[in-house]
Design an enzyme around this catalytic site. Structure first.
Site, short mmCIF file in Angstrom:
data_model
loop_
_atom_site.label_atom_id
_atom_site.label_comp_id
_atom_site.label_asym_id
_atom_site.label_seq_id
_atom_site.Cartn_x
_atom_site.Cartn_y
_atom_site.Cartn_z
CB SER A 1 89.01 23.55 74.00
OG SER A 1 90.05 24.44 73.56
CE LYS B 1 92.74 22.53 71.68
NZ LYS B 1 93.44 23.68 72.70
CB SER C 1 91.87 27.08 72.18
OG SER C 1 92.46 26.30 73.16
#
Length: 421
Positions: free
Chosen positions: A145, A84, A81
Site C-alpha cells: 500500500s 489506489k 487507500s
C-alpha cells in the site's frame, strides 16, 4: 553513518512487520482448505446488518456485474487507500495504450519520496533517485500500500500528480462513478475526496475484467523492496484461500475499508466494506458477504449450441453454412435453490450473404428467465466465407428469396434449458 541508518531502517521494518502480523492474527480453523468447487462453500454464521449510520457494504459478481447484496452502497466515505484502485486502473490503461510497459524503469522523485515520509503514511520504502520498474511499483502499490509508489506511478503515467488526478476523475466519469471525487493518487486524508462502496465495486470489477491476471500483484502475502519485507495489508489473503485481492484502506477519517475479491470454480465475487469501526468488524463483514454469495449463487454455463443453431446458411459464398460463436463465454448467475427454466434465443441481424469475415458481428444471443432478459451476447462469425462468382451470387440471391417467401426460413430461433443444479 550509512551503517547506522541501515540498522535503524531494519529495526523500523521489523517493528512494522511485527505490528502488521499482530493485526492479522493467526488464521482461524475455518480457513482450512476448501472442498472442491463442485461442492458449495458452507456459509459462516454472521451478523451482516450494520447499525444505522455505520458501515456500507456491497457484494457483486464480476462477470455479470450483478449486485447480490448491498447496504447503503452509495454512502460517501473518504477512500483512504482504496484510492489506489483507480491508480492501478489508470496505470494498466497506460500499459494497454503502449505508453508504459511492466519493465519501464521509473526514477523516484523527491516529491514522491516525501509522500512516503509523511507521518502515518504506508510506504514501499522508496528512496529518492531509486530507479524502479513499473511491475515492482505495482507490487508495492497493492501489497505494501505504498503511498510513495502511488505518487511515482502518477508521475510516470501523467507527468505530474495534478494531471494524474484529472485523469482519475475523468475515468471515474466514464465509468459512471457518481459518488466519487479524487484529490490524490494515494488516498492520504484530503478535504473533498470521497467514494462509495458502489463505485469501488465498479472500478474493481473493471480492473478484473480488463486484466484477470492482475491478482498476481494483489495476492502475494508479502512484498520485499530494498531488503524490507512487508506483509500484505489485506489480511484475508492470509485467512481465506479463495481471496486473491484487491485492496484495503484505513484512516481515522475513513474507518476500516476493503474491496476483497475471491473466486470459487468459475465464479468471482467482489465484497466491498466501507467505514467499519475495527479491523475485526471489517474482516467479519467481508468474509460474511463472500460466504453468503458462494453459498447462495452459482454461475451457470449455458450450452446454447445444443439449444439453438450453431451455424446458419450463407448465400452467394464459397461455403453453405457459417459457424457461429459468442464474443465471450455465456453463463448466467442463478440462485442455487431456484430451478427455473431459461429461454435461449438467437437472432441473426445481418443479411446472410457473402462475404463474411471471421469475428464479424452477425447476431445476438439472449437468455431470459421468467420473461426477463438476464444476458445478451453478440454472435460473431467463427469463419471467413468468401464471395462466389457472379453465377453463384445470383443463384444465392434467388435461393435466399425463395427461402424467405416460400419456405419461410427464420432469422430467429429459441429453445428452453433447465439447469441441472
Amino acid at each position: 553513518m550509512r551503517q547506522r541508518d541501515g540498522i535503524k531502517r531494519s529495526v523500523r521494518s521489523g517493528i512494522g512487520v511485527l505490528l502488521c502480523l499482530l493485526m492479522i492474527g493467526p488464521p482461524p480453523a475455518a480457513s482450512a482448505p476448501l472442498p472442491p468447487p463442485a461442492q458449495p462453500v458452507s456459509p459462516r454464521p454472521h451478523a451482516l446488518p450494520a447499525a444505522p449510520g455505520s458501515e456500507s457494504t456491497l457484494l457483486m459478481e464480476v462477470s455479470t456485474g450483478e449486485v447480490l447484496q448491498a447496504s447503503d452502497p452509495h454512502r460517501r466515505f473518504p477512500p483512504a487507500s482504496l484510492d489506489k484502485l483507480m491508480t492501478l486502473y489508470l496505470t494498466l490503461q497506460a500499459i494497454h495504450a503502449g505508453r508504459l510497459t511492466l519493465d519501464t524503469p521509473v526514477t523516484v522523485s523527491t516529491a514522491a519520496w516525501r509522500i512516503g515520509r509523511r507521518p502515518g503514511s504506508s510506504r514501499m520504502f522508496l528512496d529518492r533517485g531509486d530507479v524502479v520498474t513499473v511491475d515492482k511499483l505495482l507490487e508495492g502499490l497493492m501489497v505494501a500500500s505504498g503511498n510513495d509508489a502511488a505518487e511515482v506511478l502518477a508521475e510516470a503515467v501523467a507527468g505530474s500528480p495534478e494531471r494524474f488526478v484529472e485523469e482519475m476523475n475523468a475515468a471515474a466519469a466514464r465509468l459512471e462513478m457518481r459518488d466519487t471525487h479524487f484529490v490524490t493518487p494515494h488516498g492520504l486524508p484530503s478535504p473533498h475526496e470521497y467514494t462509495s462502496a458502489w463505485d469501488t465495486a465498479v472500478v474493481a470489477r473493471q480492473i478484473l475484467l480488463d486484466d484477470p491476471d492482475i491478482v498476481r500483484f494483489t495476492s502475494p502475502q508479502y512484498a520485499t523492496y530494498g531488503g524490507i519485507r512487508q506483509p500484505n495489508w489485506n489480511n484475508l489473503v492470509f485467512r481465506d484461500p479463495r481471496v486473491d485481492g484487491l485492496k484495503t484502506g484505513h484512516t481515522v477519517e475513513s474507518g476500516f475499508s476493503i474491496a476483497a475479491t475471491a473466486h470459487v470454480g468459475g465464479m468471482r465475487l467482489i465484497a466491498v466494506v466501507m467505514g467499519a469501526p475495527t479491523l475485526r468488524r471489517r474482516t467479519a463483514l467481508a468474509e460474511g458477504l463472500l460466504d453468503s454469495g458462494f453459498a447462495r449463487y452459482v454461475l451457470q454455463p449455458i450450452p446454447w449450441k445444443g439449444i439453438v443453431p450453431e451455424a446458419v446458411p450463407i448465400y452467394g459464398g464459397r461455403g453453405g453454412r457459417l459457424p457461429l460463436e459468442t464474443a465471450h463465454p455465456v453463463a448466467v448467475l442463478l440462485e442455487k435453490a431456484a430451478h427455473q427454466q431459461l429461454e435461449v434465443s438467437e437472432m441473426i441481424t445481418v443479411r446472410p450473404f457473402a462475404p463474411v469475415r471471421r469475428g464479424q458481428r452477425v447476431g445476438v444471443l439472449t437468455v431470459r428467465r421468467a420473461g426477463r432478459v438476464v444476458l445478451t451476447s453478440p454472435l460473431v462469425a467463427a469463419d471467413t466465407i468468401e464471395p462466389d462468382g457472379l453465377a453463384g451470387r445470383v443463384w444465392g440471391a434467388l435461393a435466399y428469396a425463395v427461402g424467405r417467401l416460400v419456405l419461410r426460413r427464420p432469422a430467429t430461433w429459441s429453445g428452453m434449458y433447465t439447469p441441472q443444479q
